[in-house]
Design an enzyme around this catalytic site. Sequence first.
Site, PDB file in Angstrom:
ATOM      1  N   LYS A 221       0.838  -1.197   0.000  1.00  0.00           N
ATOM      2  CA  LYS A 221       0.000   0.000   0.000  1.00  0.00           C
ATOM      3  C   LYS A 221       0.881   1.258   0.000  1.00  0.00           C
ATOM      4  CE  LYS A 221      -3.997   1.667   2.544  1.00  0.00           C
ATOM      5  NZ  LYS A 221      -4.768   1.496   3.762  1.00  0.00           N
ATOM      6  N   CYS A 384      34.251  18.209  33.817  1.00  0.00           N
ATOM      7  CA  CYS A 384      34.161  19.658  33.619  1.00  0.00           C
ATOM      8  C   CYS A 384      33.636  20.346  34.885  1.00  0.00           C
ATOM      9  CB  CYS A 384      33.323  19.971  32.382  1.00  0.00           C
ATOM     10  SG  CYS A 384      33.750  21.583  31.701  1.00  0.00           S
ATOM     11  N   HIS A 510      35.718  17.141  28.358  1.00  0.00           N
ATOM     12  CA  HIS A 510      34.505  16.341  28.153  1.00  0.00           C
ATOM     13  C   HIS A 510      34.875  15.079  27.373  1.00  0.00           C
ATOM     14  CE1 HIS A 510      31.277  19.009  29.536  1.00  0.00           C
ATOM     15  NE2 HIS A 510      32.018  20.011  29.100  1.00  0.00           N
ATOM     16  N   GLU A 512      33.493  12.367  27.161  1.00  0.00           N
ATOM     17  CA  GLU A 512      32.336  11.633  26.609  1.00  0.00           C
ATOM     18  C   GLU A 512      32.138  11.884  25.109  1.00  0.00           C
ATOM     19  OE1 GLU A 512      32.211  14.195  28.642  1.00  0.00           O
ATOM     20  OE2 GLU A 512      30.397  15.428  28.433  1.00  0.00           O
TER      21      GLU A 512
HETATM   22  N1  GLN Z   1      30.244  26.233  34.076  1.00  0.00           N
HETATM   23  C1  GLN Z   1      31.588  25.767  34.050  1.00  0.00           C
HETATM   24  C2  GLN Z   1      32.486  26.637  33.194  1.00  0.00           C
HETATM   25  O1  GLN Z   1      32.015  27.411  32.399  1.00  0.00           O
HETATM   26  C3  GLN Z   1      31.649  24.328  33.571  1.00  0.00           C
HETATM   27  C4  GLN Z   1      31.206  24.148  32.156  1.00  0.00           C
HETATM   28  C5  GLN Z   1      30.958  22.713  31.789  1.00  0.00           C
HETATM   29  O2  GLN Z   1      30.774  21.854  32.642  1.00  0.00           O
HETATM   30  N2  GLN Z   1      30.898  22.430  30.512  1.00  0.00           N
HETATM   31  O3  GLN Z   1      33.684  26.570  33.311  1.00  0.00           O
END
Ligand code: GLN
Length: 542
Positions: A221, A384, A510, A512
Amino acid sequence: MKFIFVTGGVISSLGKGLVASSLGLLLKSRNYAVNIVKIDPYLQVDAGTMSPYEHGEVFVTEDGGETDLDVGNYERFLGINLSSKNSITTGKIYWNVLAKERKGDYLGKTVQVIPHITDEIKNTLIEVATGFDVTVVEIGGTVGDIESQPFLEAIRQMKKDLGKENVLYVHVSLLPYVKATDELKTKPTQHSVKELRGIGIQPDFVVARAEVPLSEKIKEKLALFCDVEKEAVIEAIDVNNIYEIPVKFEKEGFGRLVTSRLNLQDRTAQISYWKEMLYKAQNPKKEVTIGIIGKYVELKDAYKSLIEALKHAGIANEAKVNLNWVNAEELEKDDFGDILGNLQKLGKLDGILVPGGFGLRGIEGMINAVKYARESNTPFLGICLGMQCAVIEFARNVCGLKGANSTEFDALTPYPVIDFVPDQKLMTNKGGTMRLGAFKASLLRGTVVNKIYGETSVSERHRHRYEVNNDFREILVNNGLIISGTSPDEKLVEFIEISQHKFFVATQAHPEFKSRPSNPHPLFVNFVGASIKSQRLRINPL
Ligand code: GLN
């Protein structure tokens, strides 16, 4: 140069990004050079200023691009690094056109959406696709939105420009399931394809999202009404694990059909490594519970890469990772000075992770969670903002610097252990004040992170403004904090850890963003590993 354009119909959040990523993987595993691009039809120049509540995580590329979270999916599926060029927004296109207009590039002409905006879109796409065999382009939004019209017009023209064997359209749509009659409905998809045709685009493939498998009748269909081959109706039923999607697509012949439609030689897809990964993911031998002490916990997409990195680490450890979301504010003191009984909840966690974030809300709760992790010898990973909280906690409770804080949260703190470092050399010209993108770090020999990475020079992506204040490094170190990684010039703290602890590591970066299912990030693998070990010790202290 060949293009696959992925559009969406009926509703948003149909997983177009996963369809695009999976197709990319199927082509890449056939040994084609694949690039992949996200188009976001909003007016921001990049995703950097968007709220994680509305739009989910801002995914950071190596070159410091602040992009849509789908770019993260692309990197994870294809196992490649992308750049800010892989993310195109309406804002970016208009910005470039307006800059050219001011420069006088269009002198004497009336600057219009067609052809100036559409040409800019086409040229931008051609530029990213240069050097690749196939470029997959995902058009954000839903067909019919006012915002995406110039993009759809541009991609329509590209079939004419490049020839029909070089351009292919995939339309991802929804087949709602009606319980009363136990059937999938094709009408919304028919309408959405009609809408697409109205713009001049005839899809080559319809990917049908549904809760239950598509019967042959439904496929017939759809094929009839959408004017596609029956085998070009690809079923995409809900899956437990997103990494199943490419395997399912391959089974349906999607990769073979796409290569044939693009006049490419079909080759066997080399995806056994992917299947092995998937098998491990679906057959875990143990379970572990990680607590994430965050502030955007209502919207899990705000922590997309983090969740995936933990999942990858689970696969590497043959463990199912249960995520326990803790709202950091619940770990703060109430008006009477009591912590709301919630710290006890942390007792059932095998590992504690404090992720990145911005702004004051929930900070004291995160600091309490770090204190708990440090004192109870619970494996801890700080990312961070999580590292900044760990430094504040250590300064307050180990070094005795009462009221220590980051100037982001308390401009008048007597001990600004985390502070804004306005070093222009570190900034990219975008975003202005943020340290964005990949930066190298030198690791101290013999430290936990040195062992985990297996090297002394590493590179991770960043997105933050504040740094450890060097004026306090001495007192922190004298009290036992190990600064296990710094920028190569030693001016910026990149990693910290403490000894005499099962696992207590934090980083300003970061990590991740660089974890992939087929190549899990060692920091997460070791954190999850330590959490599994710690759980065993807890359950069976002998
Ligand atoms: N707020 C914090 C800074 O600006 C950490 C930023 C974050 O965790 N990406 O340094």
